[in-house]
Design a protein around this motif. Structure first.
Motif, mmCIF file in Angstrom:
data_model
loop_
_atom_site.group_PDB
_atom_site.id
_atom_site.type_symbol
_atom_site.label_atom_id
_atom_site.label_comp_id
_atom_site.label_asym_id
_atom_site.label_seq_id
_atom_site.Cartn_x
_atom_site.Cartn_y
_atom_site.Cartn_z
ATOM 1 N N GLY A 88 -0.144 23.020 7.220
ATOM 2 C CA GLY A 88 -0.465 23.244 5.828
ATOM 3 C C GLY A 88 -1.831 22.705 5.464
ATOM 4 O O GLY A 88 -2.599 22.232 6.312
ATOM 5 N N PRO A 89 -2.165 22.750 4.178
ATOM 6 C CA PRO A 89 -3.475 22.261 3.727
ATOM 7 C C PRO A 89 -3.552 20.745 3.862
ATOM 8 O O PRO A 89 -2.528 20.049 3.821
ATOM 9 C CB PRO A 89 -3.529 22.693 2.257
ATOM 10 N N PRO A 90 -4.760 20.202 4.048
ATOM 11 C CA PRO A 90 -4.890 18.738 4.166
ATOM 12 C C PRO A 90 -4.511 18.033 2.862
ATOM 13 O O PRO A 90 -4.921 18.445 1.777
ATOM 14 C CB PRO A 90 -6.369 18.544 4.504
ATOM 15 N N GLN A 91 -3.715 16.991 2.989
ATOM 16 C CA GLN A 91 -3.248 16.232 1.841
ATOM 17 C C GLN A 91 -3.212 14.758 2.228
ATOM 18 O O GLN A 91 -2.402 14.344 3.055
ATOM 19 C CB GLN A 91 -1.860 16.715 1.411
ATOM 20 N N THR A 92 -4.106 13.969 1.655
ATOM 21 C CA THR A 92 -4.233 12.564 2.026
ATOM 22 C C THR A 92 -3.158 11.748 1.325
ATOM 23 O O THR A 92 -3.017 11.805 0.091
ATOM 24 C CB THR A 92 -5.616 12.029 1.638
ATOM 25 N N THR A 93 -2.411 10.995 2.102
ATOM 26 C CA THR A 93 -1.372 10.108 1.580
ATOM 27 C C THR A 93 -1.486 8.750 2.261
ATOM 28 O O THR A 93 -2.128 8.615 3.314
ATOM 29 C CB THR A 93 0.027 10.685 1.815
ATOM 30 N N LEU A 94 -0.856 7.743 1.655
ATOM 31 C CA LEU A 94 -0.857 6.381 2.175
ATOM 32 C C LEU A 94 0.575 5.961 2.486
ATOM 33 O O LEU A 94 1.480 6.172 1.667
ATOM 34 C CB LEU A 94 -1.475 5.405 1.163
ATOM 35 N N VAL A 95 0.756 5.374 3.656
ATOM 36 C CA VAL A 95 2.054 4.859 4.085
ATOM 37 C C VAL A 95 1.858 3.401 4.485
ATOM 38 O O VAL A 95 0.966 3.088 5.285
ATOM 39 C CB VAL A 95 2.627 5.667 5.269
ATOM 40 N N GLU A 96 2.672 2.522 3.927
ATOM 41 C CA GLU A 96 2.474 1.088 4.174
ATOM 42 C C GLU A 96 2.852 0.727 5.609
ATOM 43 O O GLU A 96 3.835 1.228 6.165
ATOM 44 C CB GLU A 96 3.299 0.252 3.187
ATOM 45 N N ILE A 97 2.045 -0.171 6.171
ATOM 46 C CA ILE A 97 2.259 -0.645 7.536
ATOM 47 C C ILE A 97 2.795 -2.074 7.521
ATOM 48 O O ILE A 97 3.774 -2.404 8.168
ATOM 49 C CB ILE A 97 0.947 -0.584 8.349
ATOM 50 N N GLY A 98 2.148 -2.948 6.765
ATOM 51 C CA GLY A 98 2.443 -4.369 6.789
ATOM 52 C C GLY A 98 1.327 -5.096 7.526
ATOM 53 O O GLY A 98 0.486 -4.467 8.180
ATOM 54 N N PRO A 99 1.257 -6.397 7.430
ATOM 55 C CA PRO A 99 2.139 -7.291 6.669
ATOM 56 C C PRO A 99 1.769 -7.320 5.195
ATOM 57 O O PRO A 99 0.813 -6.698 4.769
ATOM 58 C CB PRO A 99 1.872 -8.647 7.327
ATOM 59 N N ARG A 100 2.524 -8.079 4.426
ATOM 60 C CA ARG A 100 2.238 -8.265 3.014
ATOM 61 C C ARG A 100 2.445 -9.733 2.644
ATOM 62 O O ARG A 100 3.346 -10.393 3.141
ATOM 63 C CB ARG A 100 3.126 -7.374 2.140
ATOM 64 N N PHE A 101 1.572 -10.222 1.791
ATOM 65 C CA PHE A 101 1.688 -11.600 1.308
ATOM 66 C C PHE A 101 0.897 -11.726 0.023
ATOM 67 O O PHE A 101 0.115 -10.833 -0.354
ATOM 68 C CB PHE A 101 1.201 -12.613 2.360
ATOM 69 N N VAL A 102 1.093 -12.848 -0.669
ATOM 70 C CA VAL A 102 0.457 -13.119 -1.955
ATOM 71 C C VAL A 102 -0.321 -14.425 -1.835
ATOM 72 O O VAL A 102 0.197 -15.416 -1.297
ATOM 73 C CB VAL A 102 1.495 -13.220 -3.091
ATOM 74 N N LEU A 103 -1.567 -14.421 -2.312
ATOM 75 C CA LEU A 103 -2.443 -15.587 -2.250
ATOM 76 C C LEU A 103 -2.708 -16.088 -3.666
ATOM 77 O O LEU A 103 -3.055 -15.305 -4.555
ATOM 78 C CB LEU A 103 -3.766 -15.242 -1.571
ATOM 79 N N THR A 104 -2.536 -17.392 -3.861
ATOM 80 C CA THR A 104 -2.860 -18.031 -5.135
ATOM 81 C C THR A 104 -4.059 -18.941 -4.919
ATOM 82 O O THR A 104 -3.934 -19.979 -4.255
ATOM 83 C CB THR A 104 -1.676 -18.853 -5.662
ATOM 84 N N PRO A 105 -5.242 -18.601 -5.425
ATOM 85 C CA PRO A 105 -6.416 -19.478 -5.235
ATOM 86 C C PRO A 105 -6.205 -20.830 -5.907
ATOM 87 O O PRO A 105 -5.738 -20.916 -7.041
ATOM 88 C CB PRO A 105 -7.562 -18.694 -5.885
ATOM 89 N N ILE A 106 -6.545 -21.881 -5.183
ATOM 90 C CA ILE A 106 -6.424 -23.242 -5.710
ATOM 91 C C ILE A 106 -7.793 -23.792 -6.053
ATOM 92 O O ILE A 106 -8.055 -24.167 -7.206
ATOM 93 C CB ILE A 106 -5.709 -24.152 -4.688
#
Length: 318
Positions: free
Chosen positions: A216-234
């Protein structure tokens, strides 16, 4: 014989006329020559190491980052947590100009140092909500050693500490094209989102065609790979792993409703140790209130008791 010699000289003169001109005959304007500027090479190498006492989840997170960043040089654990001034020397010995240092406290709290060595700056952040690739089991995938795009939230440009953090992350997580282990492919994107004064890290695969419709026609999509985390600047320091404080989070605090706010300030970063201490203190207050209520009940019961009369059984039949 003379005719043959004349013919050879004529052929030689024709060959000289068709060849290159001499340097003296060439008209060259030396003032109009343009010297092309040398292309600046992006030489970035990152030293990745941790302290003693990390758990399996922290170790797997480091392995995931090492797989994502081909310009990372992993080193052994640092024995001392108080001698952070040794890290710039280790980075220099490994020919690295960036450093990612994971510091573990009490086997449950994880802090991340992102620094430019040897002159700084350096950022100290608290790592939360860690989920590794093996744990998530996402359907996304990317080539090992490929270069990734960097996507930053527009909120980074609104503050000075955000612009500084964006520049440091760009130099650390941006894989240079001249890296020895890097492959000339771009098939994933690293996103840094800013929400609730925290930095949310995600890694997505870039898919240009729908797997269900390959023709079909080109259709750009995003699929998550990992890892994931949250950073809190101190804090952000001027030097590498120390120096003057450039930024201290004035509006970053722990949003936990069970904490007694009379003991904790909501204008500064609240460490996980202080949070646990406040929770234990609140549980101790509940226990004290229950014991005080029991003592009050015993006192009221003693006041309701009537005095023994002279005709009591234990006195008449004593």
């Amino acid at each position: 014989m003379a005719s043959i010699l004349r013919a050879q000289k004529a052929n030689a003169s024709k060959a000289d006329s068709k060849g290159k001109r001499k340097a003296d005959d060439m008209e060259v304007d030396l003032d109009t020559e343009v010297i092309a500027p040398k292309k600046k090479k992006n030489k970035q190498r990152v030293l990745l190491l941790s302290s003693r006492g990390i758990t399996h989840r922290m170790r797997h997170l480091m392995n995931d980052l090492e797989a994502l960043l081909p310009h990372v040089k992993k080193d052994s654990k640092l024995d001392s947590k108080s001698q952070l001034h040794l890290l710039p020397e280790l980075a220099d010995l490994n020919n690295c100009n960036n450093a990612l240092y994971f510091e573990s406290r009490r086997h449950e709290d994880l802090y991340l140092w992102a620094a430019k060595t040897p002159n700084g700056p350096s950022i100290k952040m608290h790592v939360q909500n860690v989920h590794t690739m093996d744990e998530l089991k996402m359907t996304g995938n990317c080539l090992k050693g490929s270069r990734g795009l960097l996507s930053f939230d527009k909120g980074f440009d609104d503050t000075e500490w955000g612009r500084l953090t964006k520049e440091v992350f760009t130099q650390i997580f941006g894989v240079p094209s001249t890296s020895r282990k890097a492959k000339p492919f771009i098939d994933h994107i690293l996103t840094f989102s800013l929400l609730d004064s925290k930095i949310w890290f995600r890694n997505f695969q870039i898919i240009e065609k729908d797997p269900l419709q390959p023709n079909g026609p080109p259709q750009t999509t995003l699929v998550e790979i990992g890892p994931r985390f949250v950073l809190t600047p101190i804090r952000i320091f001027e030097g590498a792993f120390g120096g003057a404080t450039v930024f201290s989070n004035p509006g970053m605090y722990a949003s936990i409703h069970l904490i007694n706010t009379a003991h904790l300030s909501c204008t500064e970063f609240v460490s996980p140790t202080a949070v646990r201490s406040a929770l234990r203190r609140e549980q101790g207050q509940k226990y004290g209130q229950r014991k005080d209520a029991e003592a009050e009940g015993q006192r009221r019961k003693a006041l309701r008791m009537r005095d023994d009369s002279e005709l009591a059984v234990h006195k008449v039949f004593a």
